[in-house]
Design an enzyme around this catalytic site. Structure first.
Site, PDB file in Angstrom:
ATOM      1  N   LYS A  10      45.273  48.163  44.206  1.00  0.00           N
ATOM      2  CA  LYS A  10      44.386  47.588  45.237  1.00  0.00           C
ATOM      3  C   LYS A  10      44.731  48.331  46.522  1.00  0.00           C
ATOM      4  CE  LYS A  10      43.808  45.235  48.460  1.00  0.00           C
ATOM      5  NZ  LYS A  10      43.298  45.775  49.772  1.00  0.00           N
ATOM      6  N   GLU A  34      41.635  48.421  52.201  1.00  0.00           N
ATOM      7  CA  GLU A  34      40.177  48.542  52.368  1.00  0.00           C
ATOM      8  C   GLU A  34      39.828  49.507  53.505  1.00  0.00           C
ATOM      9  OE1 GLU A  34      42.137  46.112  53.001  1.00  0.00           O
ATOM     10  OE2 GLU A  34      41.456  44.769  54.605  1.00  0.00           O
ATOM     11  N   SER A  52      52.427  44.777  56.068  1.00  0.00           N
ATOM     12  CA  SER A  52      53.101  44.124  57.192  1.00  0.00           C
ATOM     13  C   SER A  52      53.988  42.966  56.703  1.00  0.00           C
ATOM     14  CB  SER A  52      52.050  43.603  58.169  1.00  0.00           C
ATOM     15  OG  SER A  52      51.200  42.702  57.488  1.00  0.00           O
ATOM     16  N   CYS A  78      56.386  53.088  58.831  1.00  0.00           N
ATOM     17  CA  CYS A  78      57.400  52.026  58.818  1.00  0.00           C
ATOM     18  C   CYS A  78      58.778  52.617  59.088  1.00  0.00           C
ATOM     19  CB  CYS A  78      57.386  51.289  57.489  1.00  0.00           C
ATOM     20  SG  CYS A  78      57.909  52.327  56.125  1.00  0.00           S
TER      21      CYS A  78
HETATM   22  P1  NAD Z   1      48.608  44.843  56.011  1.00  0.00           P
HETATM   23  O1  NAD Z   1      49.714  43.906  55.696  1.00  0.00           O
HETATM   24  O2  NAD Z   1      47.580  44.420  56.997  1.00  0.00           O
HETATM   25  O3  NAD Z   1      47.781  45.217  54.677  1.00  0.00           O
HETATM   26  C1  NAD Z   1      48.436  45.688  53.516  1.00  0.00           C
HETATM   27  C2  NAD Z   1      47.609  45.303  52.304  1.00  0.00           C
HETATM   28  O4  NAD Z   1      47.515  43.874  52.235  1.00  0.00           O
HETATM   29  C3  NAD Z   1      46.195  45.837  52.327  1.00  0.00           C
HETATM   30  O5  NAD Z   1      45.846  46.279  51.038  1.00  0.00           O
HETATM   31  C4  NAD Z   1      45.349  44.622  52.759  1.00  0.00           C
HETATM   32  O6  NAD Z   1      44.070  44.611  52.164  1.00  0.00           O
HETATM   33  C5  NAD Z   1      46.156  43.452  52.251  1.00  0.00           C
HETATM   34  N1  NAD Z   1      46.099  42.276  53.132  1.00  0.00           N
HETATM   35  C6  NAD Z   1      45.920  42.256  54.486  1.00  0.00           C
HETATM   36  N2  NAD Z   1      45.991  40.990  54.946  1.00  0.00           N
HETATM   37  C7  NAD Z   1      46.220  40.204  53.877  1.00  0.00           C
HETATM   38  C8  NAD Z   1      46.402  38.792  53.710  1.00  0.00           C
HETATM   39  N3  NAD Z   1      46.363  37.962  54.745  1.00  0.00           N
HETATM   40  N4  NAD Z   1      46.644  38.324  52.475  1.00  0.00           N
HETATM   41  C9  NAD Z   1      46.700  39.159  51.413  1.00  0.00           C
HETATM   42  N5  NAD Z   1      46.528  40.489  51.513  1.00  0.00           N
HETATM   43  C10 NAD Z   1      46.296  41.018  52.734  1.00  0.00           C
HETATM   44  O7  NAD Z   1      49.301  46.231  56.425  1.00  0.00           O
HETATM   45  P2  NAD Z   1      48.590  47.530  56.990  1.00  0.00           P
HETATM   46  O8  NAD Z   1      48.125  47.248  58.379  1.00  0.00           O
HETATM   47  O9  NAD Z   1      47.633  48.067  56.005  1.00  0.00           O
HETATM   48  O10 NAD Z   1      49.844  48.532  57.016  1.00  0.00           O
HETATM   49  C11 NAD Z   1      50.756  48.618  58.077  1.00  0.00           C
HETATM   50  C12 NAD Z   1      51.996  47.810  57.811  1.00  0.00           C
HETATM   51  O11 NAD Z   1      52.627  48.253  56.606  1.00  0.00           O
HETATM   52  C13 NAD Z   1      53.047  47.976  58.893  1.00  0.00           C
HETATM   53  O12 NAD Z   1      53.595  46.730  59.169  1.00  0.00           O
HETATM   54  C14 NAD Z   1      54.083  48.901  58.249  1.00  0.00           C
HETATM   55  O13 NAD Z   1      55.382  48.784  58.778  1.00  0.00           O
HETATM   56  C15 NAD Z   1      54.015  48.445  56.841  1.00  0.00           C
HETATM   57  N6  NAD Z   1      54.544  49.430  55.908  1.00  0.00           N
HETATM   58  C16 NAD Z   1      55.749  49.176  55.326  1.00  0.00           C
HETATM   59  C17 NAD Z   1      56.313  50.091  54.467  1.00  0.00           C
HETATM   60  C18 NAD Z   1      57.647  49.820  53.821  1.00  0.00           C
HETATM   61  O14 NAD Z   1      57.984  50.497  52.856  1.00  0.00           O
HETATM   62  N7  NAD Z   1      58.430  48.878  54.290  1.00  0.00           N
HETATM   63  C19 NAD Z   1      55.627  51.281  54.179  1.00  0.00           C
HETATM   64  C20 NAD Z   1      54.377  51.509  54.776  1.00  0.00           C
HETATM   65  C21 NAD Z   1      53.845  50.562  55.641  1.00  0.00           C
END
Ligand code: NAD
Length: 478
Positions: free
Chosen positions: A174, A177, A227, A282
């Protein structure tokens, strides 16, 4: 540019998702609409899981050597299609083309690690009593799923896809988006490598489909990268429905600079860490913890940050909302007493007026209590926090709820060693501002940067994507 179609990959066929609600996929470079992405429902997921479960029967019965041959071919396709993948990453994520190529290179590195798995999982066997031997087999789990973020459209899906499928699982992705196009090409390349239909599937969507994945009884394990609040809730929801779960979350990385640090190396490295991928990593530098008198180094960081050119070596941030949020964080910090040494607000790129840009920004006199010191900004913004000694610097690092990465810049081996053993982060850099462990060392943070056990790549990922079967045998003698 013609719009690129995005659908769901179910049993080897791209299903356009007719009748489903759709979201626009925008290019952060100029705000143009690249495509639309379907918001899949539980019905699409059911079909994807059913196809993946059917494919699992044959795929898991093959030898790991046989499966790894497909992954070898896939690795070569990744290499041959690097430019195309990097271009898609550039278009849909907004990072520079060079950064796009770098993430494809990292995807290839993890794929090569997956190709080495036949050697790594060669079984353990021991004669446990006379004539009785015990053998351990690593068995796949079944249908597994990964949910990925926007910031690495190619690399992060490859943290899991090649490893999980080489180990015999069927896999459902998944993607974010916001960046489904690179993932679409990934699906095509896997098919061209000879992966049987159904072993890799893709369902698109947002929160709704993620919750359906967490709840689906046919899915055995879920990995999540994104996140912290979502990582925490996905981990809990998937675990509550009996799944194996791993949730990688957000970060707030501290780079501690001591007066004896090499000025050029430190300034160059800190600036790259804070501004690379527009700060949307990250592993990015968020706080420079300046110990004692390091004004000469802070000044050089500012000079380097001033040389970063938006639209050339600094890409776009993912959306207009992200840009406005990042600028809001800078405004708020300034109002709270931070001094803006380098100001990236209001950045634009000629010819790309509709794009979402923030220039490199350096703030001084940030205190650990300010919001900018505590919350993940996820933009090209470096906050300088002053500390009088190493203990105070370590205290600042240790009080952060996150624990992805921390780094120290010094010429003193003893100090570096002490920092590495006392900092509370999973990945530590010594004179390295983005301390991503290379394969076969696993990627994983601590505390609120990771929910669950183990690293998402490397040796520990093998344990995550498999279960062990212990076979104890006795054969009567002649
Ligand atoms: P996000 O949490 O908004 O989204 C990640 C995924 O979760 C997406 O596929 C999205 O569709 C889904 N999603 C979003 N909101 C959701 C909800 N309420 N319930 C269920 N699913 C949901 O993250 P993002 O903005 O796409 O990515 C950036 C974040 O990812 C930053 O916080 C970054 O630090 C983190 N990140 C962490 C790592 C790591 O290895 N620790 C690596 C890359 C990115």
């Amino acid at each position: 540019m013609a719009q690129l179609p995005v659908g769901n990959l179910i049993n080897g066929q791209w299903d356009p998702g007719e009748g489903l609600e759709r979201l626009d996929v925008m290019s952060p470079l100029d705000g143009s609409v690249l495509s639309t992405v379907p918001l899949s429902t539980a019905a699409e997921l059911d079909r994807a899981v059913e196809a993946a479960a059917a494919a699992f029967v044959d795929w898991s019965a093959r030898t790991i050597r046989d499966r790894s041959q497909v992954v070898y071919r896939y690795r070569d396709l990744l290499e041959r299609h690097t430019d195309e993948l990097a271009e898609l990453v550039h278009l849909e994520n907004g990072k520079t083309l060079a950064e796009g190529r770098a993430e494809v290179a990292k995807a290839i590195e993890v794929t090569e690690f997956a190709c080495s798995l036949p050697q790594m999982v060669a079984g353990e066997v021991l004669e446990v009593s006379p004539g009785v031997e015990c053998r351990v087999d690593r068995c796949p789990l079944g249908v597994v799923a990964s949910i990925t973020p926007f910031n690495f459209p190619c690399m992060v899906p490859h943290w899991t896809i090649p490893i999980a499928i080489t180990l015999g699982n069927s896999f459902i992705l998944k993607p974010s988006e916001q960046v489904p196009l690179t993932a679409r090409l990934t699906g095509d390349l896997l098919a061209r490598a000879g992966l049987p239909d159904g072993v890799f599937g893709m369902v698109n969507g947002d929160r709704g489909i993620v919750e359906a994945i967490c709840d689906h009884p046919g899915i055995a394990a879920v990995s999540f990268v994104g996140s912290t609040p979502v990582a925490r809730s996905v981990y809990a929801r998937a675990a509550a429905s009996g799944k194996r779960a791993l949730g990688m979350g957000g970060a707030k990385n501290h780079l501690v600079v001591l007066p004896d640090a090499d000025v050029e190396l430190t300034a160059e490295n800190v600036t790259e860490s804070a501004t690379g991928c527009a700060g949307q990593r990250c592993m990015a530098a968020a706080s420079l913890v300046a110990v004692g008198d390091v004004d000469h180094i802070v000044q050089r960081v500012c000079e380097k940050a001033g040389e970063v050119v938006v639209g050339q070596n600094l890409g776009a941030v993912i959306s207009a909302e992200a840009r406005d949020r990042i600028v809001g964080c800078i405004d708020e910090a300034e109002a709270a007493g931070a001094r803006v040494l380098v100001d990236g607000r209001g950045a634009t790129v000629d010819g790309c007026e509709g794009g979402y840009y923030v220039g490199a920004t350096v703030l001084d006199d940030v205190t650990p209590e300010m919001a900018i010191a505590q919350q993940e900004v996820f933009g090209p913004v470096l906050a300088v926090i002053r500390a009088s000694d190493m203990d105070e610097a370590l205290d600042i690092e240790r009080r952060s709820p996150f624990g992805n990465a921390a780094a120290i810049y010094t010429r003193d081996g003893g100090t570096a060693r002490e920092f590495a053993s006392r900092a509370t982060s999973g990945m530590i850099g010594v004179n390295i501002g983005v301390p991503v462990p290379r394969e076969p060392f696993g990627f994983g943070g601590w505390n609120d940067s990771r929910f669950g056990v183990g690293n998402i790549t490397g040796e520990e990922s093998v344990a995550f994507w498999t279960q062990s079967r212990k076979v104890t045998s006795r054969w009567p003698g002649e």
